[in-house]
Scaffold this active site. Structure first.
Site, PDB file in Angstrom:
ATOM      1  N   ARG A 105       0.812  -1.211   0.000  1.00 22.81           N
ATOM      2  CA  ARG A 105       0.000   0.000   0.000  1.00 22.81           C
ATOM      3  C   ARG A 105       0.848   1.265   0.000  1.00 22.81           C
ATOM      4  NH1 ARG A 105      -4.017   0.340  -2.334  1.00 22.81           N
ATOM      5  NH2 ARG A 105      -2.895   2.054  -3.283  1.00 22.81           N
ATOM      6  N   LYS A 164       1.558  25.007  -3.226  1.00 20.28           N
ATOM      7  CA  LYS A 164       0.323  24.339  -2.770  1.00 20.28           C
ATOM      8  C   LYS A 164       0.519  22.831  -2.847  1.00 20.28           C
ATOM      9  CE  LYS A 164      -2.524  28.238  -4.214  1.00 20.28           C
ATOM     10  NZ  LYS A 164      -3.562  28.721  -5.152  1.00 20.28           N
ATOM     11  N   LYS A 193       3.276  39.032  -2.328  1.00 16.66           N
ATOM     12  CA  LYS A 193       1.908  38.746  -2.758  1.00 16.66           C
ATOM     13  C   LYS A 193       0.944  39.804  -2.221  1.00 16.66           C
ATOM     14  CE  LYS A 193       0.754  34.365  -2.893  1.00 16.66           C
ATOM     15  NZ  LYS A 193       0.685  34.139  -4.358  1.00 16.66           N
ATOM     16  N   GLU A 249       3.460  40.092  -7.076  1.00 19.43           N
ATOM     17  CA  GLU A 249       2.132  39.760  -7.584  1.00 19.43           C
ATOM     18  C   GLU A 249       1.272  41.018  -7.647  1.00 19.43           C
ATOM     19  OE1 GLU A 249      -0.374  36.256  -6.025  1.00 19.43           O
ATOM     20  OE2 GLU A 249      -1.273  38.027  -5.062  1.00 19.43           O
ATOM     21  N   ASP A 305      -2.026  38.147 -11.478  1.00 24.65           N
ATOM     22  CA  ASP A 305      -2.903  37.202 -10.797  1.00 24.65           C
ATOM     23  C   ASP A 305      -4.367  37.453 -11.122  1.00 24.65           C
ATOM     24  OD1 ASP A 305      -3.367  35.056  -8.904  1.00 24.65           O
ATOM     25  OD2 ASP A 305      -4.126  36.584  -7.538  1.00 24.65           O
TER      26      ASP A 305
END
Length: 283
Positions: A98, A133, A165, A199, A220
């Protein structure tokens, strides 16, 4: 970077999670001297990733298990192909099954999805890149899979590059600080090798970012028309990157605007595990 040391440490932790006191089923049912040969079989087409990781699951469980991987990371395969063969003590083979599958199914799923994005922008000059992410603790594995699919890796961590950002810009705005000046001050203290990305979510933010000396302007959630306008406004003075609203139905249009990079969080946070199975031979 996916190193042998990292593979060993991470796979060992996964094995310990899955069988903290051993594999009760295999120990109870299978004779100690039983052996098994099993094939890793593709249930669907895809791009392979994680061969070394798959093998580690078995060899760390029992050093007597032999794993022969028949395809290389980044290789394409078809439904029904035998991707690897595992031979050795049956208890070890089934205990590791597994964990080995979880890694290679996940990594091959990411590689396969990435290859679809790369194919979708073929000929445009745009590069497909991942983001941060990622699954906590598995970033190097997932970024390796992106590379197997033909994608590029973004910064590895917060320590690798400056990336201002929306929330960073919000703090500067709240404090009444001029963005261009803040960027120039930051660049004056940073090593000359450090890349600076900023950004923006509006066209009118771009002049200050360029004036501040950013190396990349990240556009963005721009519309296609605004992406074209942004690329024209930047006019080669910085690298252009697009993000937000990117999927397989939109990525070609985004690439056609002339952006250099398209970053896609879905490569890692939304990739489906590929359908691979480990089949024990019975003849």
């Amino acid at each position: 970077m996916l190193t042998p040391r990292l593979i060993t440490r991470t796979v060992a932790a996964a094995l310990d999670e899955d069988a903290p006191w051993g594999d009760l089923t295999s120990t109870a049912l299978l004779p100690e001297d039983a052996t098994a040969t099993a094939d890793l079989v593709a249930r669907e087409d895809g791009v392979f990733s994680g061969g070394e990781v798959f093998a580690a699951a078995f060899t760390l469980t029992d050093a007597a298990v032999q794993v022969d991987v028949h395809v290389g990371d980044g290789d394409r395969f078809s439904e029904g192909d035998v991707l690897a063969t595992v031979t050795g003590p049956a208890r070890g083979v089934l205990t590791a099954e597994r964990v080995g599958l979880n890694f290679t199914q996940r990594m091959s799923g990411i590689a396969t999805l990435t290859a679809q994005y790369v194919q979708a922008v073929d000929g445009t000059g745009a590069r497909i890149a991942d983001t941060r992410k990622t699954t906590p603790g598995l970033r190097a594995f997932e970024r390796h899979a992106v590379a197997c699919g033909g994608g590029r890796n973004h910064r590895q961590s917060l320590s690798d590059a400056v990336m201002a950002k929306d929330n960073h810009l919000a703090v500067l705005q709240r404090d009444g600080r001029d963005l261009a000046r803040a960027l120039r001050e930051a660049l004056s203290h940073l090593p000359h090798t450090t890349h600076v990305v900023v950004e923006v979510d509006r066209l009118d933010q771009i002049p200050a970012v360029l004036d501040g000396g950013a190396h990349t302007v990240l556009l963005d959630n721009f519309s296609i028309d605004d992406l074209r306008a942004g690329v024209a406004l930047i006019d080669g003075r910085a690298q252009t990157e697009a993000s937000g609203g990117v999927d397989l139905t939109t990525v070609r249009a985004i690439a056609s605007t002339g952006v250099d990079v398209i970053s896609v969080g879905a490569l890692t946070h939304s990739a489906r595990a590929l359908d691979l199975g480990l089949d024990v031979r019975i003849d």
